[in-house]
Scaffold this active site. Structure first.
Site, PDB file in Angstrom:
ATOM      1  N   ARG A  69       0.849  -1.195   0.000  1.00 17.81           N
ATOM      2  CA  ARG A  69       0.000   0.000   0.000  1.00 17.81           C
ATOM      3  C   ARG A  69       0.886   1.247   0.000  1.00 17.81           C
ATOM      4  O   ARG A  69       1.972   1.252   0.562  1.00 17.81           O
ATOM      5  CB  ARG A  69      -0.910   0.013   1.227  1.00 17.81           C
ATOM      6  CG  ARG A  69      -2.067  -0.977   1.150  1.00 17.81           C
ATOM      7  CD  ARG A  69      -2.953  -0.904   2.375  1.00 17.81           C
ATOM      8  NE  ARG A  69      -2.254  -1.358   3.565  1.00 17.81           N
ATOM      9  CZ  ARG A  69      -1.730  -0.579   4.482  1.00 17.81           C
ATOM     10  NH1 ARG A  69      -1.839   0.740   4.399  1.00 17.81           N
ATOM     11  NH2 ARG A  69      -1.109  -1.083   5.526  1.00 17.81           N
ATOM     12  N   TYR A 198      -1.048  -3.536  -7.119  1.00 17.45           N
ATOM     13  CA  TYR A 198      -0.826  -4.279  -5.872  1.00 17.45           C
ATOM     14  C   TYR A 198      -2.102  -4.360  -5.014  1.00 17.45           C
ATOM     15  O   TYR A 198      -2.784  -3.339  -4.822  1.00 17.45           O
ATOM     16  CB  TYR A 198       0.298  -3.646  -5.026  1.00 17.45           C
ATOM     17  CG  TYR A 198       0.242  -4.196  -3.613  1.00 17.45           C
ATOM     18  CD1 TYR A 198       0.696  -5.486  -3.338  1.00 17.45           C
ATOM     19  CD2 TYR A 198      -0.383  -3.488  -2.588  1.00 17.45           C
ATOM     20  CE1 TYR A 198       0.540  -6.041  -2.079  1.00 17.45           C
ATOM     21  CE2 TYR A 198      -0.529  -4.034  -1.320  1.00 17.45           C
ATOM     22  CZ  TYR A 198      -0.067  -5.309  -1.073  1.00 17.45           C
ATOM     23  OH  TYR A 198      -0.241  -5.860   0.164  1.00 17.45           O
ATOM     24  N   LYS A 207      -9.512  -2.646   1.617  1.00 15.13           N
ATOM     25  CA  LYS A 207      -9.265  -1.499   2.488  1.00 15.13           C
ATOM     26  C   LYS A 207     -10.024  -0.251   2.030  1.00 15.13           C
ATOM     27  O   LYS A 207     -10.531   0.519   2.839  1.00 15.13           O
ATOM     28  CB  LYS A 207      -7.761  -1.207   2.590  1.00 15.13           C
ATOM     29  CG  LYS A 207      -6.975  -2.346   3.245  1.00 15.13           C
ATOM     30  CD  LYS A 207      -7.534  -2.644   4.577  1.00 15.13           C
ATOM     31  CE  LYS A 207      -6.993  -3.834   5.343  1.00 15.13           C
ATOM     32  NZ  LYS A 207      -5.659  -4.252   5.347  1.00 15.13           N
ATOM     33  N   HIS A 227     -10.569  -2.570  11.430  1.00 18.76           N
ATOM     34  CA  HIS A 227      -9.451  -3.402  10.954  1.00 18.76           C
ATOM     35  C   HIS A 227      -9.211  -4.506  11.990  1.00 18.76           C
ATOM     36  O   HIS A 227      -8.237  -4.481  12.734  1.00 18.76           O
ATOM     37  CB  HIS A 227      -8.211  -2.512  10.794  1.00 18.76           C
ATOM     38  CG  HIS A 227      -7.069  -3.151  10.054  1.00 18.76           C
ATOM     39  ND1 HIS A 227      -5.787  -2.670  10.137  1.00 18.76           N
ATOM     40  CD2 HIS A 227      -7.015  -4.207   9.194  1.00 18.76           C
ATOM     41  CE1 HIS A 227      -4.987  -3.405   9.383  1.00 18.76           C
ATOM     42  NE2 HIS A 227      -5.705  -4.337   8.805  1.00 18.76           N
ATOM     43  N   SER A 249      -1.284  -3.534  10.327  1.00 16.54           N
ATOM     44  CA  SER A 249      -0.900  -4.438   9.244  1.00 16.54           C
ATOM     45  C   SER A 249       0.362  -5.216   9.612  1.00 16.54           C
ATOM     46  O   SER A 249       1.314  -4.649  10.144  1.00 16.54           O
ATOM     47  CB  SER A 249      -0.658  -3.636   7.970  1.00 16.54           C
ATOM     48  OG  SER A 249      -1.836  -2.940   7.634  1.00 16.54           O
ATOM     49  N   CYS A 251       0.866  -7.390  11.904  1.00 14.98           N
ATOM     50  CA  CYS A 251       1.125  -7.498  13.350  1.00 14.98           C
ATOM     51  C   CYS A 251       0.402  -8.692  13.965  1.00 14.98           C
ATOM     52  O   CYS A 251       0.238  -8.760  15.182  1.00 14.98           O
ATOM     53  CB  CYS A 251       0.735  -6.207  14.055  1.00 14.98           C
ATOM     54  SG  CYS A 251       1.874  -4.855  13.679  1.00 14.98           S
ATOM     55  N   ASP A 278      -9.141  -9.947   8.982  1.00 14.19           N
ATOM     56  CA  ASP A 278      -8.649  -8.600   8.668  1.00 14.19           C
ATOM     57  C   ASP A 278      -9.656  -7.487   8.926  1.00 14.19           C
ATOM     58  O   ASP A 278      -9.281  -6.417   9.359  1.00 14.19           O
ATOM     59  CB  ASP A 278      -8.194  -8.547   7.203  1.00 14.19           C
ATOM     60  CG  ASP A 278      -7.263  -7.373   6.910  1.00 14.19           C
ATOM     61  OD1 ASP A 278      -6.282  -7.194   7.663  1.00 14.19           O
ATOM     62  OD2 ASP A 278      -7.523  -6.628   5.952  1.00 14.19           O
ATOM     63  N   ARG A 371       2.266 -12.129  -0.601  1.00 19.12           N
ATOM     64  CA  ARG A 371       0.954 -12.494  -0.041  1.00 19.12           C
ATOM     65  C   ARG A 371       0.370 -13.718  -0.724  1.00 19.12           C
ATOM     66  O   ARG A 371       0.712 -14.047  -1.860  1.00 19.12           O
ATOM     67  CB  ARG A 371      -0.028 -11.327  -0.252  1.00 19.12           C
ATOM     68  CG  ARG A 371       0.404 -10.027   0.435  1.00 19.12           C
ATOM     69  CD  ARG A 371      -0.460  -9.698   1.592  1.00 19.12           C
ATOM     70  NE  ARG A 371       0.094  -8.651   2.437  1.00 19.12           N
ATOM     71  CZ  ARG A 371      -0.445  -8.309   3.608  1.00 19.12           C
ATOM     72  NH1 ARG A 371      -1.520  -8.910   4.047  1.00 19.12           N
ATOM     73  NH2 ARG A 371       0.106  -7.371   4.356  1.00 19.12           N
TER      74      ARG A 371
HETATM   75  P1  GTP Z   1      -2.175  -7.799   7.457  1.00 23.73           P
HETATM   76  O1  GTP Z   1      -2.682  -8.865   6.537  1.00 23.73           O
HETATM   77  O2  GTP Z   1      -1.117  -6.956   6.849  1.00 23.73           O
HETATM   78  O3  GTP Z   1      -3.267  -6.973   8.047  1.00 23.73           O
HETATM   79  O4  GTP Z   1      -1.349  -8.565   8.638  1.00 23.73           O
HETATM   80  P2  GTP Z   1      -1.812  -9.402   9.923  1.00 23.73           P
HETATM   81  O5  GTP Z   1      -2.114  -8.488  11.046  1.00 23.73           O
HETATM   82  O6  GTP Z   1      -2.834 -10.396   9.553  1.00 23.73           O
HETATM   83  O7  GTP Z   1      -0.441 -10.150  10.326  1.00 23.73           O
HETATM   84  P3  GTP Z   1      -0.033 -11.700  10.191  1.00 23.73           P
HETATM   85  O8  GTP Z   1      -0.833 -12.589  11.071  1.00 23.73           O
HETATM   86  O9  GTP Z   1       0.049 -12.049   8.751  1.00 23.73           O
HETATM   87  O10 GTP Z   1       1.452 -11.654  10.797  1.00 23.73           O
HETATM   88  C1  GTP Z   1       2.445 -10.806  10.276  1.00 23.73           C
HETATM   89  C2  GTP Z   1       3.806 -11.219  10.757  1.00 23.73           C
HETATM   90  O11 GTP Z   1       3.842 -11.237  12.182  1.00 23.73           O
HETATM   91  C3  GTP Z   1       4.212 -12.613  10.288  1.00 23.73           C
HETATM   92  O12 GTP Z   1       5.546 -12.580   9.870  1.00 23.73           O
HETATM   93  C4  GTP Z   1       4.064 -13.466  11.520  1.00 23.73           C
HETATM   94  O13 GTP Z   1       4.963 -14.530  11.513  1.00 23.73           O
HETATM   95  C5  GTP Z   1       4.339 -12.480  12.666  1.00 23.73           C
HETATM   96  N1  GTP Z   1       3.582 -12.851  13.892  1.00 23.73           N
HETATM   97  C6  GTP Z   1       2.259 -13.123  13.970  1.00 23.73           C
HETATM   98  N2  GTP Z   1       1.893 -13.469  15.231  1.00 23.73           N
HETATM   99  C7  GTP Z   1       3.022 -13.406  15.972  1.00 23.73           C
HETATM  100  C8  GTP Z   1       3.305 -13.649  17.366  1.00 23.73           C
HETATM  101  O14 GTP Z   1       2.434 -13.987  18.170  1.00 23.73           O
HETATM  102  N3  GTP Z   1       4.601 -13.459  17.763  1.00 23.73           N
HETATM  103  C9  GTP Z   1       5.578 -13.083  16.894  1.00 23.73           C
HETATM  104  N4  GTP Z   1       6.812 -12.927  17.372  1.00 23.73           N
HETATM  105  N5  GTP Z   1       5.342 -12.858  15.579  1.00 23.73           N
HETATM  106  C10 GTP Z   1       4.099 -13.014  15.124  1.00 23.73           C
HETATM  107  C1  SPV Z   2      -2.868  -4.623   5.282  1.00 19.54           C
HETATM  108  O1  SPV Z   2      -1.895  -3.986   4.836  1.00 19.54           O
HETATM  109  O2  SPV Z   2      -3.401  -4.370   6.393  1.00 19.54           O
HETATM  110  C2  SPV Z   2      -3.410  -5.759   4.512  1.00 19.54           C
HETATM  111  C3  SPV Z   2      -2.918  -5.967   3.151  1.00 19.54           C
HETATM  112  O3  SPV Z   2      -4.283  -6.460   4.992  1.00 19.54           O
HETATM  113  S1  SPV Z   2      -3.632  -4.854   2.018  1.00 19.54           S
HETATM  114  O4  SPV Z   2      -4.771  -5.482   1.384  1.00 19.54           O
HETATM  115  O5  SPV Z   2      -2.585  -4.553   1.040  1.00 19.54           O
HETATM  116  O6  SPV Z   2      -4.060  -3.660   2.701  1.00 19.54           O
HETATM  117 MN    MN Z   3      -4.795  -5.767   7.142  1.00 15.78          MN
END
Ligand code: GTP
Ligand code: SPV
Ligand code: MN
Length: 589
Positions: A69, A198, A207, A227, A249, A251, A278, A371
């Site tokens: 983004r 993207y 989003k 979110h 994002s 996290c 999400d 992704r």
């Molecule tokens: P978006 O799709 O961007 O909104 O991301 P999201 O909030 O769904 O994050 P996602 O679960 O994909 O995790 C993002 C990164 O954080 C990955 O590299 C995970 O491995 C890492 N991660 C997720 N949960 C944990 C956790 O409990 N501890 C640690 N250390 N890392 C984590």
């Molecule tokens: C985020 O960035 O929080 C996502 C991926 O979930 S995107 O669809 O690119 O916003």
């Molecule tokens: Mn997201």
């Protein structure tokens, strides 16, 4: 496909602007989708992966300068600047329309315009809303097919006379980075996106609509667009409690939403069910409680770090009918790879840029924001309520982010108003999900900084109003931090499946089963109330450390909050000012 004049007139107007050679109405039929896939394969836009190991899966690479983004090029164009607020880029709508018209003018000459109707939320749900995206990208159509309920069913949901649909226009145009714009016109139910290919910039249902436009609609219509993931936690008695969690994002939302409990909890009969990973749309139900649906139909998840240990449910979700974007292409068996999938990077492979990749040269093979787009039905732990038009009742709302220090493992807000304060003061380290520096701490209220379609001060006021409506039926509010680090920069808390141990305390608090200790920032568990059995080095003493509230750090935090709040002037709700004063006083006690 539709007789709706509002839709037809708007399409004619857009057609006259972008001047496509051809127009294709997307009905959502398998025959049509197959034709589009074949076309994308023929042009090289997509590559088909190993039909035995990854049936129905496709690989796509975006342009090298178009991998996340672009918050600096994302605008909220309300008529008045103050309605976009200090945290959004703003331009006068007429000025912006004029500027974008020149970029869209003839942009689809020599191309096909796909007319893509889609529904956010289950078909037939009173929560759901319809959008129409006009796009010149097959990648967009195929991704939206996974991420939304699209095609004829969406026009059926809209009906023949309604004008309540979001008008989305997207063109890759010339893919010029300097002319890339992601623009929301909330007062016109309109999104224009140009010069990008993207995910978050171009899958307009996600989003752009489900958060930026929907948050504005939600304020006006008395609901919330957030979110947030949604999960159901089932206990050994078979009772399921639902929670929402807002993390910025990359996290940990997808990971938490698909959590597999540690063995001890599994053996006892605990299970986690995924409703969403999400976005959540939340309304006050007839019973006065807060109910949530997931407006999406698939997962657009971060690939790196996803493996059979960290998130088996996500990995299994990607084993068929999935689109991979910007990952490593393993040429030996025509599969995919990314950092953190396993310890065997492929020897004969292309990196995310499509270059021959030497896994020993220290370079990353997959882009950090690579992704997968996977259908929700693939998920082994998808909730039986996933398609429930009424959604699920929410017991707790959890905020969280990446904080190396300051924020403890978990704490509970004293009440809804304090919870709104906690959400409004969230901060987190930036990630690869957005273009720009990574690892910089910034304020990201409710994880909505890049996604709130109006003035964040008004948004907080709306949260406070929702609390008034919910009264004593309001979900309890918590804050978590899985990302505290030790002096060497290693994460102290094991995270992932073990986050269940914290979720359990949260549910116990909601059910009045667990005690808490009062601290200057809110209620914390007693360290021994977080079950650490089976965690080895991580003991109750570790938990005690993770729960410390360092007053000096928190006084710095107060300074940061004051600076941030000052940007909102009169728009800052008085309630939040008084919450800040309380925190300050508590730290001085
Ligand atoms: P978006 O799709 O961007 O909104 O991301 P999201 O909030 O769904 O994050 P996602 O679960 O994909 O995790 C993002 C990164 O954080 C990955 O590299 C995970 O491995 C890492 N991660 C997720 N949960 C944990 C956790 O409990 N501890 C640690 N250390 N890392 C984590
Ligand atoms: C985020 O960035 O929080 C996502 C991926 O979930 S995107 O669809 O690119 O916003
Ligand atoms: Mn997201």
């Amino acid at each position: 496909m539709t007789n709706n004049k509002n839709v037809l007139n708007w399409i004619e107007e857009m057609k006259a602007l972008v001047k496509p050679d051809k127009v294709v109405w997307i009905d959502g039929s398998e025959a049509q989708l197959k034709e589009l896939r074949d076309q994308a394969l023929a042009t090289g836009e997509m590559e088909a992966l190993n039909p035995e190991k990854l049936p129905g899966c496709l690989l796509h690479r975006t342009a090298i300068n178009d991998v996340a983004r672009v918050e600096g090029r994302t605008f909220i164009c309300s008529r008045r600047k103050e309605d976009a607020g200090p945290t959004n880029n703003w331009e006068d709508p007429q000025v912006m329309y004029a500027k974008l018209r020149t970029l869209f003018d003839g942009a689809m000459q020599g191309r096909t315009m796909y007319i893509l109707p889609y529904c956010m939320g289950p078909i037939g749900s009173p929560f759901s809303k319809v959008g129409v995206e006009l796009t010149d990208s097959i990648y967009v159509v195929l991704n939206m097919d996974i991420m939304t309920r699209m095609g004829q069913q969406a026009f059926d949901q809209l009906g023949d006379t309604s004008n309540d649909f979001v008008r989305g226009l997207h063109s890759k145009a010339k893919m010029e980075e300097e002319n890339r714009y992601i623009v929301q016109f909330p007062e016109d139910n309109t999104i224009w996106s140009v010069n990008s290919g993207y995910g978050g910039n171009v899958l307009l249902g996600k989003k752009c609509f489900a958060l930026r436009i929907a948050s504005y609609q939600a304020k006006n219509e008395g609901w919330m667009a957030e979110h947030m993931l949604i999960l159901g936690l089932e206990n050994p008695k078979g009772e399921i409690k639902y929670v929402c969690a807002a993390f910025p994002s990359a996290c940990g939302k997808t990971n938490l939403a698909m959590l597999i409990p540690p063995k001890k909890f599994q053996d006892a009969g605990y299970k986690v069910w995924t409703v969403g990973d999400d976005i959540a749309w939340l309304r006050v139900g007839p019973d006065g409680r807060l109910w949530a649906i997931n407006p999406e139909n698939g997962f657009f998840g971060v690939a790196p770090g996803t493996n059979m240990k960290s998130n088996p449910n996500a990995l299994i979700s990607t084993q068929k009918n999935t689109i991979f974007t910007n990952v490593v292409h393993n040429l030996d068996d025509n599969t995919v790879w990314w950092e953190g999938l396993d310890k065997n990077p492929p020897k004969n492979a292309l990196n995310w840029k499509g270059e021959k990749w030497d896994c020993t040269d220290g370079s990353k093979g997959a882009h950090p924001n690579s992704r997968f787009t996977a259908p929700a039905v693939n998920c082994p732990c998808i909730s039986s309520e996933f398609n429930n038009p009424n959604g699920v009742p929410i017991s707790a709302i959890i905020f969280g982010g990446r904080r190396a220090k300051t924020a403890p493992l978990v704490y509970q807000a004293r009440d809804w108003k304090h919870g709104v304060f906690v959400g409004s003061t969230m901060a987190s380290e930036t990630t690869a999900a957005a273009a720009g520096a990574v690892g910089v701490v910034r304020r990201d209220p409710m994880a909505m900084l890049p996604f709130c379609g109006y003035n964040m001060g008004d948004y907080w006021a709306h949260w406070l109003e929702m609390g008034e409506k919910l009264g004593d039926k309001a979900p309890k509010i918590f804050n978590v931090n899985w990302f505290r680090t030790d002096d060497e920069g290693h994460f102290i808390w094991p995270g992932f499946g073990d986050n269940m141990r914290v979720l359990n305390w949260i549910i116990d608090r909601c059910e009045g089963r667990a005690e808490a200790v009062e601290t200057p920032i809110g209620y914390e568990p007693k360290p021994e109330d977080i079950d650490v059995e089976g965690l080895g080095d991580v003991t109750t003493d570790t938990v005690k450390d993770l729960l410390t509230v360092d007053k000096a750090l928190w006084k710095e935090e107060v300074k940061g909050i004051k600076e941030f709040y000052a940007k909102f002037g009169d728009k800052l709700p008085k309630e939040l000012e008084s919450q800040l004063a309380t925190l300050e006083a508590n730290l001085d006690k």
